[in-house]
Write a protein that holds these residues in place. Sequence first.
Motif, PDB file in Angstrom:
ATOM      1  N   CYS A 137      37.893  40.277  60.094  1.00 27.39           N
ATOM      2  CA  CYS A 137      37.853  39.651  61.359  1.00 27.39           C
ATOM      3  C   CYS A 137      39.263  39.856  61.688  1.00 27.39           C
ATOM      4  N   CYS A 160      31.999  38.756  63.292  1.00 28.37           N
ATOM      5  CA  CYS A 160      31.907  38.373  62.163  1.00 28.37           C
ATOM      6  C   CYS A 160      31.432  36.880  61.676  1.00 28.37           C
ATOM      7  N   CYS A 178      31.965  35.601  58.928  1.00 33.10           N
ATOM      8  CA  CYS A 178      32.899  34.430  58.209  1.00 33.10           C
ATOM      9  C   CYS A 178      32.886  33.004  59.577  1.00 33.10           C
ATOM     10  N   CYS A 228      39.140  35.828  57.833  1.00 28.49           N
ATOM     11  CA  CYS A 228      38.717  36.942  57.141  1.00 28.49           C
ATOM     12  C   CYS A 228      39.514  38.697  57.415  1.00 28.49           C
ATOM     13  N   LYS A 280      40.278  31.449  63.856  1.00 28.27           N
ATOM     14  CA  LYS A 280      39.560  32.542  64.112  1.00 28.27           C
ATOM     15  C   LYS A 280      38.927  32.592  65.627  1.00 28.27           C
TER      16      LYS A 280
HETATM   17 ZN   LIG Z   1      35.784  37.476  59.368  1.00 23.80          ZN
END
Ligand SMILES: [Zn+2]
Length: 789
Positions: free
Chosen positions: A750, A741, A743, A747, A765
């Motif tokens: 994900c 992902c 980002c 987000c 993340k």
């Molecule tokens: Zn993401």
Amino acid sequence: MQGVTSTAFGPAELLHRLQARGTAAAVSPITHVERIPARAGRTASWPTWTEPTVRDAFVTQGIAEPWQHQAAAASLAWEGTHVVLATGTASGKSLGYQLPALSALARDPKATVLYLSPTKALAADQLRGIARLGLDDVRPATYDGDTPREERDWIRQHSRFLLTNPDMLHHALLPGHARWGVFLRRLSYVVIDECHTYRGVFGSHVAHVLRRLRRVASRYGSSPTFVLASATSGDPAGTAARLTGLPVRAVTEDTSPRGPVTFALWEPPLLPPASSTDPDTDFEVELPPIRRSALRETSDLLADAVVAGTRTLAFIRSRRGAEVVATLTRRALDEAVPGLGDRVAAYRAGYLREDRRKIERSLLSGELLGLASTNALELGVDLVGLDAVLICGYPGTRASLWQQAGRAGRAGGEALAVLIARDDPLDTYLVHHPEAVFGHPVEATVLDPQNPYVLGPQLCCAASEAPLTPADLELFGGETAVAAALGLVEQGVLRRRPSGFYWTHRGRPDVDLRGTGGSPVAVVEQATGRLLGTVDPGSSHMMLHSGAVYLHQGVSYVVDDLDLEDGIALVHPEEPDWTTHARDVTNVSVVDVRSYVDAGPVGLFLGEVDVTGQVVSYQRRRIGSGEIIDTRPLDLPVRELRTVAVWFTVSPDALVAAGVEPADLPGALHAAEHAGIGLLPLMATCDRWDIGGLSTANHPDTEAPTVFVYDGHPGGAGFAERAYGVAAEWLRATREAISSCGCETGCPSCVQSPKCGNGNNPLDKAGAVRVLDVVLAALADQPAIPSQK
Ligand SMILES: [Zn+2]
Ligand SMILES: [Zn+2]
């Protein structure tokens, strides 16, 4: 944008236009283009055992010879081998079972066939197909809840090809088997169509209904051959064996012809970050990044398609979504060329037959070029002459994806399909991993007939049909079934006598094939008293608390009151400008470990757990921006769930060595848990709503950082067990979904989850990727995970 000329362009031109749009963007939304070449069909000669009358009937219908896969499955069935035919949409699976079944009926004037389908529409379709063959003495008939009383007697006495569903089998045929003796005595084939739909709790119940059928049939002296039809899946033979309790051979090579398909994967771009004011602190906060909505992307692509003159169908998951896409597309087209918007329509379930036919005709004539539809189209409706299909969001299973994509392509001509990713980790994974869409399927249909909440009630049903002998208990699961029967004796539900276990109550056991105990909560419209639907008691606190926005078939309602005592939620129609998100406090305690893998710093477990959860408040969030309006308290009781979970633990030292600081650990584990839940449907046909999770930096039972993923149904439905069996594959896909992902900090595509009870906080993340790397490295050094049961 230009108007439509009389020479319409085909799918190739449309793809060209979409690619041009892609190159104009900073990051191309097209992540992959797969060209699937045309395939010539391969026929076989009619098997020598085919009855000439049956063969002639098919030849008259225009089938000169069967495809090889049809002949292969038919011949296995004719020899008495239980078989599952798992090939693509429109590959002609019906002939595979019709050929042996109808030949058996022609050869033996007393033989009978039982056909089971998950929907009435499909059974009606089959009935028409068989009636069209015009064979003597078959007397095909559907038997369902709508069949008039006066017809039932005739059907019972005369039909030799009975089309029904598992519910009727459970509620009517099996309890009343004495009246079906003649039919059951000569039962030669049982056909189970669309068998991949029998999954989870429902599938586990159906597995026992089929065992009950086998037991009752054998009391009348028959042992029918089972022929199953399935969508392509990861393990069709294994699933069919679990469903029927019999060894089943699979035929999986599709030899039917198909036209060339170009399949593009599309990921909407990330929007520039926005900010908002936190209502509690008045501080300006940066909102998490979001992607351009899949609905907007789809309507743009649909507008492009109409301008290119390509006949295109867009599949949208909700009715409201389909209306939104149709409206946006019409508006964009009318702005470009007044009147062009008229060539786009919305299509959904609930339309009158006449309206549907009108839309079908306009599409065929080319008057209509674009259609936005819910998946109500999947079954029973005839739409031909489409060039392209846009699929807005992964429809949940590969079977649905290919069924939708298969709508494109005129008479073997070229076709285009585009999958547009929604904000969801599974969608993100798929658009970055084309092999998961186009390669060998890993998704398997799972069910768990051993679930005690299913097994107990089903043993009662069986006992009420005929006393259960020790041999019968072998059929229902051996030792587990014996233990369950003894438990039922202790509860005073069954009585044990030397000859077996007896149901001694008046009336029959009341068992719902879709439930695991506990009455569902009825959703009732306050003003009219109309029942809109029911919600599983396990989800009712999350979905139906007072103030909750509840969507029913795409229509929005707000809950006025949840009455848990009476099991009723009163609602009124309203489309507020916000969505609601319940917050809950969950605890998991380990009851029993069934199986585990000791992988050094990592432990992987499967076992029974008790989950306690309490919904304590809910947030209202602005639609579009996601801005938090406020948080409101709720007063709901604690709920308890005994279920099956898969969990992994990681040693704190290994985490520190991998660069996960103790302060970041809760967010890293939480993010891994969310994405793991989001990716499980890749491995097992379930919905992310069927499963729950919990992560903690130190769990009292494991005394280590732990991530739990559990089945949301009492007793489990097979999802956690499947996750345990394919843990390395599942967690690798989870890691990939997060890392691919684009980002920065996480987000909805994900690591954020729409059902998080903690408001998606904390989430880390980058930490999640590190945690999963540690787990995957440890699991990679392990021999294969021991299989279950
Ligand atoms: Zn993401
Ligand atoms: Zn969460």
